[in-house]
Scaffold this active site. Sequence first.
Site, PDB file in Angstrom:
ATOM      1  N   HIS A 164       0.823  -1.219   0.000  1.00 20.13           N
ATOM      2  CA  HIS A 164       0.000   0.000   0.000  1.00 20.13           C
ATOM      3  C   HIS A 164       0.853   1.263   0.000  1.00 20.13           C
ATOM      4  O   HIS A 164       0.415   2.308  -0.479  1.00 20.13           O
ATOM      5  CB  HIS A 164      -0.979  -0.034   1.174  1.00 20.13           C
ATOM      6  CG  HIS A 164      -2.074  -1.019   0.945  1.00 20.13           C
ATOM      7  ND1 HIS A 164      -3.201  -0.710   0.214  1.00 20.13           N
ATOM      8  CD2 HIS A 164      -2.171  -2.325   1.259  1.00 20.13           C
ATOM      9  CE1 HIS A 164      -3.959  -1.795   0.132  1.00 20.13           C
ATOM     10  NE2 HIS A 164      -3.362  -2.768   0.745  1.00 20.13           N
TER      11      HIS A 164
ATOM     12  N   GLU B  68      -9.801 -11.575  -9.979  1.00 22.22           N
ATOM     13  CA  GLU B  68      -8.500 -11.553  -9.299  1.00 22.22           C
ATOM     14  C   GLU B  68      -8.116 -12.923  -8.753  1.00 22.22           C
ATOM     15  O   GLU B  68      -7.113 -13.056  -8.054  1.00 22.22           O
ATOM     16  CB  GLU B  68      -8.498 -10.508  -8.180  1.00 22.22           C
ATOM     17  CG  GLU B  68      -9.660 -10.626  -7.228  1.00 22.22           C
ATOM     18  CD  GLU B  68      -9.761  -9.449  -6.261  1.00 22.22           C
ATOM     19  OE1 GLU B  68      -8.741  -8.790  -6.004  1.00 22.22           O
ATOM     20  OE2 GLU B  68     -10.872  -9.199  -5.763  1.00 22.22           O
TER      21      GLU B  68
ATOM     22  N   ASP C 198      -3.525  -9.324  -7.213  1.00 21.88           N
ATOM     23  CA  ASP C 198      -3.950 -10.592  -6.613  1.00 21.88           C
ATOM     24  C   ASP C 198      -3.993 -11.719  -7.640  1.00 21.88           C
ATOM     25  O   ASP C 198      -3.697 -12.869  -7.315  1.00 21.88           O
ATOM     26  CB  ASP C 198      -5.319 -10.442  -5.947  1.00 21.88           C
ATOM     27  CG  ASP C 198      -5.206 -10.007  -4.486  1.00 21.88           C
ATOM     28  OD1 ASP C 198      -4.153 -10.265  -3.881  1.00 21.88           O
ATOM     29  OD2 ASP C 198      -6.157  -9.403  -3.967  1.00 21.88           O
TER      30      ASP C 198
ATOM     31  N   CYS D 110      -7.790  -2.905 -13.377  1.00 21.69           N
ATOM     32  CA  CYS D 110      -7.627  -1.873 -12.348  1.00 21.69           C
ATOM     33  C   CYS D 110      -6.426  -2.147 -11.466  1.00 21.69           C
ATOM     34  O   CYS D 110      -6.142  -1.386 -10.549  1.00 21.69           O
ATOM     35  CB  CYS D 110      -8.893  -1.736 -11.506  1.00 21.69           C
ATOM     36  SG  CYS D 110      -9.318  -3.223 -10.579  1.00 21.69           S
TER      37      CYS D 110
END
Length: 559
Positions: A188, A430, A454, A501
């Site tokens: 992140h 994902e 993922d 995305c």
Amino acid sequence: MISIQGKGVSTGVALGPLYFYKRAKAEITHETVEDTAAEWERFKEAQAKAVEQLGELAEKARAEAGDEAALLFETHQLMAEDLDYEEAIQALIQDEKLNAVAAVSDTAAQFAEMFASMDDAYMQARAADVKDVSTRIIGILTGAVQGGIDSEVPVILAADDLAPSETVQLDKSKILGFVTEGGSGSSHTAILARTMGIPAIIGVGKQVKEEYAGREVAIDGTKGEIIVDADENTRKLILKKIADQKKTRELLEKLKGLPNKTKDGQSIRVYCNIGSPDDVPAVLGNDAGGVGLFRSEFLYLNCDDYPSEEYQFEAYKKVLSDMGDKEVVIRTLDIGADKQIDYFDLPKEENPAMGNRALRICLQRPEIFRTQLRALYRASAFGHLCIMFPMVTSVWEVREAKKMCERVKKELTKEGKAFSDSVQIGIMIETPAAAVMSDRLAKEVDFFSCGTNDLTQYTLACDRQNADLGRFFNAHHPAVLRLLKMVCDNAHKNGIWVGICGELGADLELTETFLSIGIDELSVSPRAVLPLRQKIRETNVAVCKDSILGTLLGDKTQD
């Protein structure tokens, strides 16, 4: 001059003082004080400062998300000045000669236990409030830094790594770049850096020492290089790179308003990934066509308790209103794995990435899901909303989620609350299961959006957070790209659109591949929009398509 090598995960060059992230965790010690009047005064000053901080947070929340959002901080203000709370602390300081930090800590524990034992749900919720208020006052008393940065000037921020809940609270205006001991390209911290358009370097271990704090540091996110106290010639080169970086950005600005169309006329939509209503100006400023991923879980990470329907509604409404007629894809709650929230009280798992997370939690805790869906559908009246479910593996999961949507729409209709009839429903692709089942899943939804971080993790059995795996975590792996091609084919056969995305969407080395396999939309960080537009406009799909598909699907595929 000291040179340190790490791994660059967000491009760009920055120069500024090095600052080590400070976690607001205070050590509680119980001490006897002689001057109780002075200790009481210390508490009163900290209390006043806490009330002032909470007032500022309330005003910020009101401006960004409305009155309901501000209410939490206003409640905390009242709690900080509650007479019973204050008198309990005063008694411990003046009668028992306890130091202020311990007096606040002990009072917080006593009041929290008292609230938690009450039958009334509203009063039970006050237990979390008193803990939060007390933590803030203790932080002020001990000098612990709220939000991690206590600097008057922007800094290069160094940390071991940052949790999602910590990145939410950072003062973004104070950050020139990131340097972390560990982490990965899909952490992140890395995602935040790319969203902000600033350089980031991970995996430096203990090479960046505490003794470097405050010294001038240059970081090059492209090369993964850190330079402490650069000599005069090196510093000149760094400043030239920063100037060139600015010129390149100015040239890219000329692409604003131009279509995302290849040389041979193929169009693709370029959208943005965001985590907050605060990111919308960057989306519009970089001329994106819409929002391809709003990570709604950051609203939960920014709260001390489950965010209310009104709080979420105001946030979603703001994004949709600010985006006008542009499409906004909001992903439903994606908690779990590396995004843990204390108040969810999720049991510890040996392998949380494959455990109870995302849509699984929503289907198991329908009241949480219902609250979010009500907020989403109410906000849909203010813009062009698409709702997307994460972590799907089976058709039944999608059908259950859609049933919940229908129930919510019936509730809102009965209550006379407005919502749009044209909300599209989509899912994240994902997991390999979702990719393999995409022919059937495509009959259930209006669109797919591929979460490549993922998808790569699960396809290659590689933990995306493990920096030690190095080249084993390869998002360019033919297996990943073949799954994306399969998803595109199945989506188009069933008349729905498909986007990406994940972070791979901004990888310019794969733009030609994505155009060749038929991706309809790429959603990237705001700063990646114009470089991606430039790459699209330079591409001739008719020329490269046969070669790319031949390599991807034929005998030329690399192992």
